[in-house]
Design a protein around this motif. Structure first.
Motif, PDB file in Angstrom:
ATOM      1  N   LEU A   1       7.674  10.399   1.466  1.00  0.00           N
ATOM      2  CA  LEU A   1       8.111  11.304   0.415  1.00  0.00           C
ATOM      3  C   LEU A   1       9.265  12.208   0.861  1.00  0.00           C
ATOM      4  CD1 LEU A   1       4.617  12.335  -1.016  1.00  0.00           C
ATOM      5  CD2 LEU A   1       6.263  10.724  -2.011  1.00  0.00           C
ATOM      6  N   GLN A   2       9.708  12.042   2.105  1.00  0.00           N
ATOM      7  CA  GLN A   2      10.801  12.874   2.609  1.00  0.00           C
ATOM      8  C   GLN A   2      12.158  12.344   2.139  1.00  0.00           C
ATOM      9  OE1 GLN A   2       9.970  15.778   4.409  1.00  0.00           O
ATOM     10  NE2 GLN A   2       8.026  14.993   3.628  1.00  0.00           N
ATOM     11  N   ASP A   3      13.117  13.249   2.044  1.00  0.00           N
ATOM     12  CA  ASP A   3      14.488  12.838   1.760  1.00  0.00           C
ATOM     13  C   ASP A   3      14.976  11.917   2.877  1.00  0.00           C
ATOM     14  OD1 ASP A   3      14.526  14.412  -0.501  1.00  0.00           O
ATOM     15  OD2 ASP A   3      15.529  16.109   0.474  1.00  0.00           O
ATOM     16  N   GLY A   4      15.723  10.897   2.490  1.00  0.00           N
ATOM     17  CA  GLY A   4      16.238   9.963   3.485  1.00  0.00           C
ATOM     18  C   GLY A   4      15.387   8.731   3.661  1.00  0.00           C
ATOM     19  N   VAL A   5      14.310   8.620   2.876  1.00  0.00           N
ATOM     20  CA  VAL A   5      13.426   7.450   2.951  1.00  0.00           C
ATOM     21  C   VAL A   5      13.439   6.708   1.620  1.00  0.00           C
ATOM     22  CG1 VAL A   5      11.068   6.624   3.292  1.00  0.00           C
ATOM     23  CG2 VAL A   5      11.931   8.534   4.663  1.00  0.00           C
TER      24      VAL A   5
ATOM     25  N   ALA B   1       0.812  -1.211   0.000  1.00  0.00           N
ATOM     26  CA  ALA B   1       0.000   0.000   0.000  1.00  0.00           C
ATOM     27  C   ALA B   1       0.850   1.268   0.000  1.00  0.00           C
ATOM     28  CB  ALA B   1      -0.941  -0.007   1.198  1.00  0.00           C
ATOM     29  N   LEU B   2       1.948   1.283   0.750  1.00  0.00           N
ATOM     30  CA  LEU B   2       2.779   2.487   0.806  1.00  0.00           C
ATOM     31  C   LEU B   2       3.549   2.688  -0.494  1.00  0.00           C
ATOM     32  CD1 LEU B   2       3.779   4.891   2.462  1.00  0.00           C
ATOM     33  CD2 LEU B   2       5.659   3.439   3.280  1.00  0.00           C
ATOM     34  N   HIS B   3       4.125   1.629  -1.007  1.00  0.00           N
ATOM     35  CA  HIS B   3       4.874   1.716  -2.267  1.00  0.00           C
ATOM     36  C   HIS B   3       3.980   2.222  -3.389  1.00  0.00           C
ATOM     37  CE1 HIS B   3       8.569   0.596  -4.426  1.00  0.00           C
ATOM     38  NE2 HIS B   3       7.785   0.270  -5.431  1.00  0.00           N
ATOM     39  N   ALA B   4       2.746   1.729  -3.441  1.00  0.00           N
ATOM     40  CA  ALA B   4       1.797   2.159  -4.465  1.00  0.00           C
ATOM     41  C   ALA B   4       1.415   3.622  -4.269  1.00  0.00           C
ATOM     42  CB  ALA B   4       0.549   1.281  -4.434  1.00  0.00           C
TER      43      ALA B   4
ATOM     44  N   VAL C   1       3.310   5.965  -2.905  1.00  0.00           N
ATOM     45  CA  VAL C   1       4.455   6.770  -3.326  1.00  0.00           C
ATOM     46  C   VAL C   1       4.470   6.913  -4.847  1.00  0.00           C
ATOM     47  CG1 VAL C   1       6.979   6.828  -3.461  1.00  0.00           C
ATOM     48  CG2 VAL C   1       5.851   6.232  -1.300  1.00  0.00           C
ATOM     49  N   ALA C   2       4.211   5.819  -5.557  1.00  0.00           N
ATOM     50  CA  ALA C   2       4.200   5.844  -7.021  1.00  0.00           C
ATOM     51  C   ALA C   2       3.083   6.737  -7.555  1.00  0.00           C
ATOM     52  CB  ALA C   2       4.055   4.434  -7.568  1.00  0.00           C
ATOM     53  N   ALA C   3       1.924   6.711  -6.875  1.00  0.00           N
ATOM     54  CA  ALA C   3       0.763   7.475  -7.339  1.00  0.00           C
ATOM     55  C   ALA C   3       0.768   8.916  -6.838  1.00  0.00           C
ATOM     56  CB  ALA C   3      -0.520   6.782  -6.892  1.00  0.00           C
ATOM     57  N   GLY C   4       1.516   9.186  -5.781  1.00  0.00           N
ATOM     58  CA  GLY C   4       1.507  10.515  -5.178  1.00  0.00           C
ATOM     59  C   GLY C   4       0.311  10.762  -4.289  1.00  0.00           C
ATOM     60  N   GLU C   5      -0.437   9.714  -4.007  1.00  0.00           N
ATOM     61  CA  GLU C   5      -1.598   9.797  -3.122  1.00  0.00           C
ATOM     62  C   GLU C   5      -1.938   8.407  -2.626  1.00  0.00           C
ATOM     63  OE1 GLU C   5      -4.933  11.226  -5.334  1.00  0.00           O
ATOM     64  OE2 GLU C   5      -4.805   9.648  -6.833  1.00  0.00           O
ATOM     65  N   VAL C   6      -2.669   8.332  -1.514  1.00  0.00           N
ATOM     66  CA  VAL C   6      -3.028   7.014  -1.000  1.00  0.00           C
ATOM     67  C   VAL C   6      -4.009   6.345  -1.962  1.00  0.00           C
ATOM     68  CG1 VAL C   6      -2.584   7.549   1.412  1.00  0.00           C
ATOM     69  CG2 VAL C   6      -4.850   7.973   0.475  1.00  0.00           C
ATOM     70  N   VAL C   7      -3.799   5.060  -2.194  1.00  0.00           N
ATOM     71  CA  VAL C   7      -4.632   4.290  -3.113  1.00  0.00           C
ATOM     72  C   VAL C   7      -4.920   2.930  -2.500  1.00  0.00           C
ATOM     73  CG1 VAL C   7      -3.801   5.432  -5.212  1.00  0.00           C
ATOM     74  CG2 VAL C   7      -2.566   3.443  -4.313  1.00  0.00           C
ATOM     75  N   ASP C   8      -5.995   2.305  -2.929  1.00  0.00           N
ATOM     76  CA  ASP C   8      -6.309   0.948  -2.510  1.00  0.00           C
ATOM     77  C   ASP C   8      -5.497  -0.044  -3.329  1.00  0.00           C
ATOM     78  OD1 ASP C   8      -8.129   1.685  -0.580  1.00  0.00           O
ATOM     79  OD2 ASP C   8      -9.847   1.591  -1.937  1.00  0.00           O
ATOM     80  N   VAL C   9      -5.025  -1.105  -2.668  1.00  0.00           N
ATOM     81  CA  VAL C   9      -4.269  -2.149  -3.346  1.00  0.00           C
ATOM     82  C   VAL C   9      -4.852  -3.509  -2.968  1.00  0.00           C
ATOM     83  CG1 VAL C   9      -2.140  -0.794  -3.383  1.00  0.00           C
ATOM     84  CG2 VAL C   9      -2.575  -2.360  -1.469  1.00  0.00           C
ATOM     85  N   PRO C  10      -4.701  -4.511  -3.825  1.00  0.00           N
ATOM     86  CA  PRO C  10      -5.094  -5.869  -3.439  1.00  0.00           C
ATOM     87  C   PRO C  10      -4.107  -6.396  -2.401  1.00  0.00           C
ATOM     88  CG  PRO C  10      -3.989  -5.885  -5.570  1.00  0.00           C
ATOM     89  CD  PRO C  10      -4.192  -4.438  -5.210  1.00  0.00           C
ATOM     90  N   VAL C  11      -4.536  -7.353  -1.618  1.00  0.00           N
ATOM     91  CA  VAL C  11      -3.699  -7.913  -0.561  1.00  0.00           C
ATOM     92  C   VAL C  11      -3.576  -9.418  -0.772  1.00  0.00           C
ATOM     93  CG1 VAL C  11      -3.465  -8.300   1.920  1.00  0.00           C
ATOM     94  CG2 VAL C  11      -4.353  -6.117   1.076  1.00  0.00           C
TER      95      VAL C  11
END
Length: 317
Positions: free
Chosen positions: A246-250, A209-212, A214-224
């Motif tokens: 989205l911060q530097d260092g992450v 969910a977090l990786h998706a 970050v890619a989308a630039g907003e929270v999105v639903d993902v399958p589990v």
């Protein structure tokens, strides 16, 4: 930011003396690479078997201190670990707790919840279904809604773990942490980045969910769909987690289920640590090469939960 380092420090003061200090143990030389210094942060030894006790105690204590805890007590939806922590924290304060968990939750977690005196209600096959049922219960009963990860007090409480790590390991370069909905990650990031420590956020490929986000630039639903879904099975990350990601260092990385299973086996074979698949996910980033530490990099890997049935590990020994 929804939570700050100041929130984490306040949580540390609130829970001091009520939770167990994290146990840190050095990793065998060469385990993360020939020139890498590494430690395991064994938060799996925390009350109720996971880091969740920190956020739950911070949440309950804060509401009790402000006389904001209703007679109906607290209610939470959980894959298991957050429910255990909530039930434990509520019991410490003499507060009723209702815990909604999926029907697929491991039996070991269900049994522990009942031992803690919680009103256990199993609903649906995923966390999202248990959450919906818990919200309906809260509306009908007047109980205070807690959350498995998406609440400032929960995330800040989880971040107290990182405060202890940096105090014990001055000069630490990187912390590696598994991510489900992002409560632990957000708290850890709020602390780690303040202290100049980089954060590697690790998720299963089938529950990311977090990786998706970050890619989308907003929270999105993902399958589990992952072997670690019982603890890292959130359909969406919190907005707080995305802000910190989205911060530097992450850095956000993914690992396959095969690597998670292997890392869990490694922890058993080499340390006799019986942990959840979700707990082994952080280590899998290193053993699989998803994150390759630089020579001399000082790395701490958070081993976050031990509420598992170890019979498959023992049989295979």
């Amino acid at each position: 930011m929804t939570i700050t380092h100041a929130d984490v420090r306040a949580a540390a003061a609130r829970i001091s003396g009520h939770t167990r200090p994290v146990t840190l143990t050095p990793v065998d030389p060469g385990a993360f690479g020939a020139a890498v210094q590494g430690w395991l942060a064994l938060e799996s030894m925390q009350h109720t078997g996971s880091f969740k006790a920190r956020g739950a105690f911070n949440f309950v204590r804060s509401h009790v201190e402000r006389d904001a805890m209703p007679e109906a007590g607290v209610v939470i939806a959980s894959g298991g670990n957050a429910g255990l922590a909530c039930a434990w924290a509520a019991a410490r304060h003499g507060v009723p707790a209702a815990v909604f968990i999926p029907e697929t939750a491991p039996a070991v977690k269900v049994a522990k919840l009942r031992d803690l005196g919680a009103d256990v209600r199993q609903v649906g096959s995923e966390y999202a279904e248990a959450l919906e049922a818990s919200q309906k219960y809260a509306a009908e009963s007047g109980a205070l809604e807690s959350h498995a990860y998406d609440h400032p007090l929960i995330a800040a409480g989880a971040g107290t773990l990182m405060e202890e790590i940096v105090a014990a390991l001055p000069g630490l370069d990187t912390v590696v942490v598994a991510v489900g909905g992002g409560g632990l990650f957000a708290g850890v990031a709020a602390s780690a980045l303040e202290h100049g420590v980089r954060v590697v956020a690790v998720e299963p490929e089938g529950s990311c969910a977090l990786h998706a986000a970050v890619a989308a630039g907003e929270v999105v639903d993902v399958p589990v769909r992952s072997v670690a879904a019982d603890s890292l099975g959130a359909r969406r990350a919190s907005r707080t987690a995305l802000e910190w990601a989205l911060q530097d260092g992450v850095r956000s990385v993914l690992v396959p289920d095969e690597a998670i299973v292997a890392a869990r086996r490694t922890l058993w074979d080499h340390r006799r640590l019986a942990v959840e698949h979700g707990s082994a996910t952080a280590l899998a980033a290193l053993t699989s090469g998803a994150h390759r530490p630089a020579p001399g990099e000082r790395v701490a890997v958070i081993v976050c939960g031990a509420n598992t049935d170890p019979s498959d590990l023992v049989r295979a020994s």
